[in-house]
Scaffold this motif. Structure first.
Motif, mmCIF file in Angstrom:
data_model
loop_
_atom_site.group_PDB
_atom_site.id
_atom_site.type_symbol
_atom_site.label_atom_id
_atom_site.label_comp_id
_atom_site.label_asym_id
_atom_site.label_seq_id
_atom_site.Cartn_x
_atom_site.Cartn_y
_atom_site.Cartn_z
ATOM 1 N N SER A 112 0.824 -1.205 0.000
ATOM 2 C CA SER A 112 0.000 0.000 0.000
ATOM 3 C C SER A 112 0.858 1.254 0.000
ATOM 4 C CB SER A 112 -0.912 0.026 1.231
ATOM 5 O OG SER A 112 -1.736 -1.119 1.243
ATOM 6 N N LYS A 122 -1.696 2.188 -2.886
ATOM 7 C CA LYS A 122 -3.007 2.451 -2.273
ATOM 8 C C LYS A 122 -3.908 3.335 -3.117
ATOM 9 C CE LYS A 122 -1.084 5.601 1.159
ATOM 10 N NZ LYS A 122 -0.608 5.516 2.534
ATOM 11 N N GLU A 123 -3.340 4.108 -4.034
ATOM 12 C CA GLU A 123 -4.194 4.905 -4.919
ATOM 13 C C GLU A 123 -4.390 4.244 -6.279
ATOM 14 O OE1 GLU A 123 -1.887 8.144 -3.833
ATOM 15 O OE2 GLU A 123 -3.092 7.979 -2.000
ATOM 16 N N LEU A 125 -4.630 0.583 -6.640
ATOM 17 C CA LEU A 125 -5.446 -0.624 -6.474
ATOM 18 C C LEU A 125 -6.391 -0.447 -5.287
ATOM 19 C CD1 LEU A 125 -2.561 -3.255 -6.858
ATOM 20 C CD2 LEU A 125 -4.287 -2.690 -8.576
ATOM 21 N N THR A 126 -7.570 -1.065 -5.356
ATOM 22 C CA THR A 126 -8.508 -0.995 -4.225
ATOM 23 C C THR A 126 -7.970 -1.854 -3.083
ATOM 24 O OG1 THR A 126 -9.743 -2.943 -4.902
ATOM 25 C CG2 THR A 126 -10.451 -0.818 -5.846
ATOM 26 N N GLU A 127 -8.556 -1.657 -1.890
ATOM 27 C CA GLU A 127 -8.149 -2.472 -0.748
ATOM 28 C C GLU A 127 -8.363 -3.949 -1.036
ATOM 29 O OE1 GLU A 127 -9.351 -0.050 3.021
ATOM 30 O OE2 GLU A 127 -9.128 -2.167 3.595
ATOM 31 N N GLU A 128 -9.508 -4.256 -1.663
ATOM 32 C CA GLU A 128 -9.818 -5.654 -1.973
ATOM 33 C C GLU A 128 -8.758 -6.253 -2.904
ATOM 34 O OE1 GLU A 128 -13.348 -6.447 -4.262
ATOM 35 O OE2 GLU A 128 -13.598 -8.414 -3.296
ATOM 36 N N GLN A 129 -8.361 -5.482 -3.921
ATOM 37 C CA GLN A 129 -7.335 -5.984 -4.848
ATOM 38 C C GLN A 129 -6.006 -6.234 -4.131
ATOM 39 O OE1 GLN A 129 -7.742 -2.683 -7.694
ATOM 40 N NE2 GLN A 129 -8.304 -4.169 -9.271
ATOM 41 N N ARG A 130 -5.671 -5.343 -3.181
ATOM 42 C CA ARG A 130 -4.403 -5.530 -2.447
ATOM 43 C C ARG A 130 -4.458 -6.765 -1.552
ATOM 44 N NH1 ARG A 130 -4.258 -0.234 0.320
ATOM 45 N NH2 ARG A 130 -6.009 0.425 -0.950
#
Ligand code: HEC
Length: 144
Positions: A112, A122-123, A125-130
């Motif tokens: 992130s 973090k900007e 990819l989405t949190e889910e993708q990470r």
């Protein structure tokens, strides 16, 4: 007058000793963590992974990895992507114990926040993708 060269030497010696002593913890840290000694903050250790390591999560993570990460980290996650040699930093081996001993939260925090030339995702990819990526990266450990 006669003494001053000696005391200058003594001071230099003490300074050198001081530098060695203060550098030691950093060196030790380097050995036990990542190639560069990049350590996530303690608060990151406890970030909980909200996703199960299911086939569909891992499959999606694999796809994102191929698009966004393999160019540097290599398709096998060993740090041997086509651009790896130009980055000026040793890349981690995602299958090594030095890497895998970290918690999911630490791995999530690092991807992130980044640490140049490792990008900040973090900007991008989405949190889910990470989290999908965290679950996928874990699979490198077992396919030795
Ligand atoms: C431009 C090249 C590049 C790309 C693209 C890249 N990385 Fe990295 N990555 C690096 C480098 C270099 C490091 C080592 C940084 C350091 O130790 O300071 C690193 C370190 C990491 C680490 C920490 C490793 C450790 O030893 O703890 C993780 C996790 C990571 N990358 C995940 C990813 C993921 C996931 C992606 C894709 C979404 C990605 N990286 C894309 C270059 C890259």
């Amino acid at each position: 007058m006669k003494r001053s060269p000696l005391s200058a030497l003594t001071i230099t010696g003490l300074l050198a000793l001081f530098l060695v002593v203060t550098a030691l913890p950093a060196l030790a840290n380097n050995e036990s963590s990542t190639p560069q000694g990049w350590v996530a903050p303690v608060s990151a250790q406890k970030i909980q992974n909200p996703l199960p390591a299911s086939n569909s999560v891992i499959k999606t993570g694999k796809k994102i990895f191929a698009q966004q990460c393999a160019v540097c980290h290599g398709a096998s996650g060993r740090g041997d992507g086509p651009t790896a040699q130009y980055l000026g930093k040793k890349l981690p081996d995602f299958s090594s114990p030095e890497f895998t001993h970290q918690t999911d939260g630490e791995i999530f925090w690092k991807m992130s926040n980044g640490n140049a030339p490792m990008p900040t995702f973090k900007e991008i990819l989405t949190e889910e993708q990470r989290w999908q990526l965290v679950n996928f990266i874990r699979t490198f450990a077992s396919d030795k």
